[in-house]
Write an enzyme that holds these catalytic residues in place. Structure first.
Site, PDB file in Angstrom:
ATOM      1  N   GLY A  31       0.816  -1.206   0.000  1.00  0.00           N
ATOM      2  CA  GLY A  31       0.000   0.000   0.000  1.00  0.00           C
ATOM      3  C   GLY A  31       0.848   1.254   0.000  1.00  0.00           C
ATOM      4  O   GLY A  31       1.909   1.288  -0.609  1.00  0.00           O
ATOM      5  N   ARG A  78       2.561   6.130   3.710  1.00  0.00           N
ATOM      6  CA  ARG A  78       2.011   6.723   4.931  1.00  0.00           C
ATOM      7  C   ARG A  78       1.523   5.614   5.875  1.00  0.00           C
ATOM      8  O   ARG A  78       1.884   5.574   7.046  1.00  0.00           O
ATOM      9  CB  ARG A  78       0.844   7.665   4.586  1.00  0.00           C
ATOM     10  CG  ARG A  78       0.310   8.453   5.752  1.00  0.00           C
ATOM     11  CD  ARG A  78      -0.898   9.291   5.331  1.00  0.00           C
ATOM     12  NE  ARG A  78      -1.974   8.452   4.814  1.00  0.00           N
ATOM     13  CZ  ARG A  78      -2.883   7.839   5.594  1.00  0.00           C
ATOM     14  NH1 ARG A  78      -2.829   7.977   6.897  1.00  0.00           N
ATOM     15  NH2 ARG A  78      -3.829   7.090   5.055  1.00  0.00           N
ATOM     16  N   VAL A  79       0.726   4.711   5.339  1.00  0.00           N
ATOM     17  CA  VAL A  79       0.238   3.605   6.165  1.00  0.00           C
ATOM     18  C   VAL A  79       1.399   2.655   6.506  1.00  0.00           C
ATOM     19  O   VAL A  79       1.436   2.092   7.591  1.00  0.00           O
ATOM     20  CB  VAL A  79      -0.916   2.851   5.469  1.00  0.00           C
ATOM     21  CG1 VAL A  79      -1.404   1.696   6.325  1.00  0.00           C
ATOM     22  CG2 VAL A  79      -2.056   3.806   5.159  1.00  0.00           C
ATOM     23  N   GLU A 125       5.515  -3.318   0.827  1.00  0.00           N
ATOM     24  CA  GLU A 125       5.525  -3.135  -0.620  1.00  0.00           C
ATOM     25  C   GLU A 125       4.808  -1.831  -0.915  1.00  0.00           C
ATOM     26  O   GLU A 125       3.587  -1.773  -0.909  1.00  0.00           O
ATOM     27  CB  GLU A 125       4.821  -4.314  -1.304  1.00  0.00           C
ATOM     28  CG  GLU A 125       5.494  -5.662  -1.087  1.00  0.00           C
ATOM     29  CD  GLU A 125       6.817  -5.784  -1.848  1.00  0.00           C
ATOM     30  OE1 GLU A 125       7.039  -5.001  -2.787  1.00  0.00           O
ATOM     31  OE2 GLU A 125       7.612  -6.672  -1.492  1.00  0.00           O
ATOM     32  N   CYS A 177       1.401   0.116  -8.528  1.00  0.00           N
ATOM     33  CA  CYS A 177       2.582   0.645  -7.855  1.00  0.00           C
ATOM     34  C   CYS A 177       3.791   0.707  -8.777  1.00  0.00           C
ATOM     35  O   CYS A 177       4.727   1.447  -8.528  1.00  0.00           O
ATOM     36  CB  CYS A 177       2.893  -0.185  -6.614  1.00  0.00           C
ATOM     37  SG  CYS A 177       2.940  -1.942  -6.950  1.00  0.00           S
TER      38      CYS A 177
END
Lengths: 490, 550
Positions: free
Chosen positions: B260, B263-264, B282, B317
């Site tokens: 993801g 930030r998370v 990742e 991504c």
């Protein structure tokens, strides 16, 4: 203990780090010649300062020169030599196989340095635990900040003063200091943090690293058990006991992350084992407990009190069957054996990290598997046994950083084995090629060419393309040819 | 309580395969357990005892059950899975193979439903969904099935004279109970949900998968299918959003695998730090494409389009984020791109069936905000059309957007493609290196020296020369980021390794005992150790005999 950056007169932390980053960006540390020159310089440092290092280790931990060589200088020397001889091979890109479908193309994994790395080390092996990872970081082509433990001040200061004299101070710096400096360092953005120490500090290190998404390697400890199965041959038993005594009280008097924490033995063999341990202790360290030779002392007052408290509990004190003598002035604790201390006492729930050795008796030695599994995963597991089936059970049913059969601590010397923990004993591994990998990023590189284009990759989509992709993913080349010819197998 | 029984019935009647597979996997005992929550009229579902019903109901009525999944349920789920793991069953080769075959079967039998879910969540065209999701997962499964026994075998390691006589090996053991948190862009199969699950199973772990709530149809379907095809005592899906994820993160996992945003990623890593849990992150980043003027432009452009708009509409991504080319070449590049886009998606791309849409209103707004910024909106060369109702944005190309705009600072993750121009192509290295390290970097060039310089001077998770995104289909290459694009890697054997602990095993015999190791220490012992360390056999023999070469 002053804190400061060596090799930088009056320069602040920010400036030092800026210089290190600049050096890395210049590409200098990436060259094989730079890496080799630094490794050679490190070897020179070790050789030319041998006596000073022995002296510093004596000062900080009362380590005997032979012990110091075996556990510190020798380790560094061996690592650096190994890196020097393998470096070209490690640095070479590794070819990867590709399916025919990709033709024409080539693929490889190229190791590249991570950038600027921070190495935080522990006090118990203040030279080898500091320089061994540095060797990995240099081999991989990084710029490095080493923060030695302030709890081994003589070694810390020695490293801070000698490293700039031998190594490239624009790329490798030693920063001395305590908690405050560590905190300042952890606020910075690193490309890797390599930490050796306790799991409580490790949590702080990893939380700080999370802010910058910095990968970490955590080399922690844990209660490393010895499974002591009955050995029928008396000479084997003698060797086993020697190895246990050497592994417990030898390396820094039990203050080692892979040192023996406790021994599991069958009830009926416990007294024999204890007698032999006592005999061997006397043989190694002398008869008079007040004047033991060849053994390190406790690092400082804090740890001395911690160890003393472990045996203060009356139930624990009652279980002492050998030793127990303590000398606060000299920070010395005699090799001490305890028989079946309460399992809920601190001595059996915390990592001992000192010269106390609990012996835990079991009805059947195979119960040791359950005993070990009901506790956090240790960094090392030792088992003395000739029972192959039991060995297999130990391997498949327990989990630990490493397993060593019939010896103690020697796995540390194997550069071909990864050294690192699992679960509570940490993660990430090093030594030999594993050190190199630890400080490298394996960059996947795929090279394609312009001719031979597979049209079905591209929209607009239709049934032909769908079929093509289906076959392609199955690597069904015959099917693909038939499809291209407009034929079908059905 | 009424709703519960209705849901249960509903589920059973809708899906005949459910009860059948249940009977197959769990003999009578499990069937008896099935109706317990209904009969007992419990107000709260107990995850530990009725996982079947709980997640079955999840598939039907997520809102109501979601509330139930708090820290307590997460803890009891963990307890149950840890129990399964500790029983040792997931470690066996047979279990791993059965589960992998289960995944294979699930994809074969339910392909239609999967494609349907992807269409619902992302309007993903069938061919694209097949290419990027279904087939990759199948491939991963197949290779794991084929290679597993080889991967599981301990690797011999050489030993040195210091430990002679001895033998050494490195054993791969499962880490324990692992958590996989997957994103919405490839919600189903591809790498991002099921692919890591394959690695985790192959390595012998118990697994919890938390699919993204932003792709609800896929999340729902995954939960349903996992239950039907896989061993639920060790493999689970937990659906939900932030509260559920938070409850999961409170637990002590043996590994967290997250795909993801960075930030998370930081939140995940901080949560993992509390339990010293190793993580694989990742993430993404701005993946640059450098285009040289000496290339076969048509092929290059088609490959860029394939990686950008034909792969989830740029919501990947590894999607090309921006292009760098020379000032002189940019107009040609733009012309060919305009032409090829028309070939692929027609004159009016807003009506094309061959392109995915934007996943949610929130992301649609984020993307249009990027476009509407001052200094950006006037840089649009073509595209820019949008339709909020259908969540569609036309392929949009921008030229020379200033570097300090949001679109050049943030990962775009959508159908917008800025082109930056430089005088000399080598300047592109500085542009790329001035930004955080991307997950992938692409170069189109026929110049060998430039290839070399590009590979050596730019740091990225992976690199692909003369194509885009294809490298992630190569299972012999590690797929993962570096720096801001993440840490850890997977795919093929690398997935297996990511979910394994490499246990060092050293076996010593009782012979070959060297007294030099032990106290009392003497100068002779020091000398012997030094020569032993040198590895020079002759010196060692001499030292043992009490001689010296010096």
């Amino acid at each position: 203990m002053g804190s400061g950056v060596n090799g930088m007169e009056g320069g602040g932390l920010d400036e030092s780090l800026a210089e290190l980053r600049q050096t890395f960006r210049s590409g200098k540390t990436r060259t094989a010649s730079w890496r080799k020159s630094q490794l050679k310089a490190l070897l020179r440092l070790i050789h030319e300062n041998e006596d000073k290092i022995f002296e510093a280790l004596k000062h900080d931990l009362g380590k005997h020169a032979v012990e110091a060589y075996r556990d510190e200088l020798g380790v560094v020397e061996k690592s650096a030599n190994n890196s020097l001889s393998c470096l070209d091979e490690w640095m070479a890109p590794k070819k990867s196989k590709l399916p025919l479908l990709f033709f024409p193309a080539s693929a490889q994994v190229l190791p590249e340095p991570l950038g600027l790395v921070l190495i935080l080390t522990s006090w118990n092996f203040p030279i080898s635990m500091a320089l061994d990872p540095v060797i990995g970081a240099i081999s991989a082509g990084n710029s490095v900040v080493l923060k030695p433990s302030e709890q081994a001040p003589a070694c810390s200061s020695l490293l801070a003063h000698t490293i700039p004299l031998y190594l490239d101070s624009k790329a490798i710096k030693v920063i001395e200091g305590g908690k405050e400096i560590s905190q300042q360092l952890l606020e910075q953005k690193w490309d890797k943090i390599f930490f050796t120490g306790s799991s409580s500090v490790a949590r702080i290190v990893m939380s700080a690293a999370a802010k910058h998404l910095t990968p970490v390697t955590l080399e922690l400890g844990g209660k490393c058990p010895v499974i002591y199965d009955h050995l029928s041959s008396p000479s084997d038993t003698e060797v086993a006991v020697k190895r246990i005594v050497g592994g417990k009280w030898g390396p820094c008097n039990g203050q080692a992350c892979i040192g023996v924490d406790y021994v599991l033995v069958e009830e009926k063999y416990a007294s024999q084992a204890i007698e032999m341990l006592k005999k061997t202790i006397k043989k190694f360290y002398g008869e008079n407990p007040e004047q033991l030779q060849n053994i390190s002392r406790i690092v400082n007052e804090h740890h001395f009190q911690r160890l003393r408290n472990l045996i203060k509990d009356p139930l624990v004190a009652d279980s002492i069957v050998h030793g127990g003598l303590i000398d606060e002035e000299k920070l010395f604790i005699e090799p001490t054996i305890l028989l079946d201390p309460p399992l809920d006492a601190d001595i059996m729930t915390e990592e001992i990290f000192g010269p106390l050795l609990p012996i835990i008796t079991l009805k059947n030695i195979e119960e040791s598997i359950e005993f070990i599994n009901s506790r956090p995963k240790p960094l090392a597991l030792y088992a003395f046994t000739k029972n192959e089936a039991f060995k297999r059970r130990i391997l498949s049913e327990t989990s630990s950083g490493s397993v060593t059969f019939n010896d103690i601590m020697v796995q540390f010397l194997c550069d071909t084995l990864p050294f690192g923990g699992v679960g509570e004993s940490g993660f990430g591994s090093y030594h030999g090629k594993y050190s190199f990998d630890n400080f490298s990023h394996g960059k996947a590189v795929l090279q394609r060419y312009f001719f031979l284009e597979l049209e079905p990759r591209f929209p607009p989509w239709n049934d032909f393309k769908m079929n093509f992709i289906r076959l392609a993913y199955k690597f069904d080349y015959l099917g693909l040819i038939l499809l291209l010819l407009g034929l079908s197998r059905d | 309580m009424g709703t519960l029984s209705v849901n249960l019935l509903h589920f059973c009647s809708v899906d005949g395969g459910y009860t059948r597979s249940l009977r197959n996997q769990f003999p009578k005992k499990r069937n008896l357990l099935l109706p317990i929550p209904v009969l007992n009229k419990q107000k709260r579902l107990q995850f530990a005892h009725s996982s079947f019903i709980c997640s079955a109901a999840l598939a039907v009525m997520p809102d109501e059950i979601k509330k139930v999944f708090d820290i307590e349920s997460a803890a009891s789920l963990m307890k149950e899975l840890r129990g399964s793991f500790n029983s040792g069953k997931t470690k066996s080769y047979e279990w791993r193979i059965t589960q992998l075959k289960g995944i294979e079967k699930m994809i074969d039998e339910r392909e239609k439903e999967i494609l349907e879910a992807l269409r619902k969540d992302l309007s993903k065209p069938e061919a694209e969904a097949f290419m990027s999701e279904i087939s990759m997962t199948k491939g991963a499964c197949k290779s794991a099935l084929k290679e597993l026994s080889h991967w599981m075998k301990p690797k011999k390691a050489k030993t040195s004279i210091t430990t002679y006589p001895s033998s050494a090996e490195i054993m791969s053991e499962p880490l324990g109970v692992v958590l996989i948190i997957s994103p919405w862009n490839f919600p189903f199969c591809q790498l991002l949900s099921v692919d890591p699950v394959i690695g985790a199973i192959a390595a012998g772990n118990a697994v919890v998968l938390k699919p993204s709530e932003i792709a609800p149809a896929a999340s729902n379907l995954l939960s349903k299918l996992f239950e039907e095809y896989l061993d639920n005592s060790s493999i689970r899906v937990v659906e939900g959003a932030v509260p559920e994820t938070t409850a999961l993160l409170e637990q002590k996992w043996d590994k967290i695998f997250y795909t993801g945003s960075s930030r998370v990623g930081r939140i995940i890593m901080a949560a993992a730090a509390k339990h010293l849990t190793p993580i694989t992150l990742e993430l993404g980043g701005k993946c640059p494409v450098v285009v040289d003027s000496n290339v076969n432009l048509q092929v290059a452009v088609r490959r860029i389009i394939a990686g950008k708009w034909a792969c989830n509409d740029g919501q990947a991504c590894v999607a090309p984020d921006y292009i760098i080319t020379t000032k002189d070449f940019a107009p040609k590049l733009i012309d060919v791109m305009r032409h090829e886009l028309e070939e692929f998606f027609g004159k009016n791309p807003m009506e094309s069936e061959d392109m995915s849409r934007i996943v949610s209103v929130q992301h649609f707004k984020r993307l249009t905000n990027l476009l509407d910024e001052d200094n950006v909106s006037d840089k649009i060369i073509f595209g820019g059309q949008r339709d909020e109702n259908r969540l569609k944005i036309a392929p949009t190309v921008l030229l020379d957007v200033p570097e300090d705009t949001e679109i050049m600072r943030e990962e775009i993750f959508g159908p917008l493609l800025p082109i930056l121009t430089v005088e000399k192509l080598e300047e592109s290295f500085n542009v790329i290196n001035s930004k955080p390290k991307p997950l992938a970097a692409y170069l189109f060039s026929e110049n060998k020296q430039l290839h070399k310089d590009f590979v050596n001077n730019i740091s990225a998770g992976g690199m692909l020369i003369n194509d885009t995104i294809l490298h992630l289909t190569v299972s012999s290459l590690p797929f993962g980021g570096v720096g801001e694009s993440g840490m850890g890697s997977y795919h093929g054997k690398f997935s297996f390794d990511t979910f394994s602990h490499k246990k060092a095993v050293l076996c010593r015999g009782f012979g070959g005992e060297s007294s030099a190791r032990y106290p009392p220490y003497t100068p002779r012992k020091l000398k012997l150790l030094k020569t032993l360390n040198s590895g020079n056999i002759l010196s060692i023999l001499l030292a043992l005999l009490g001689f010296s070469k010096d």
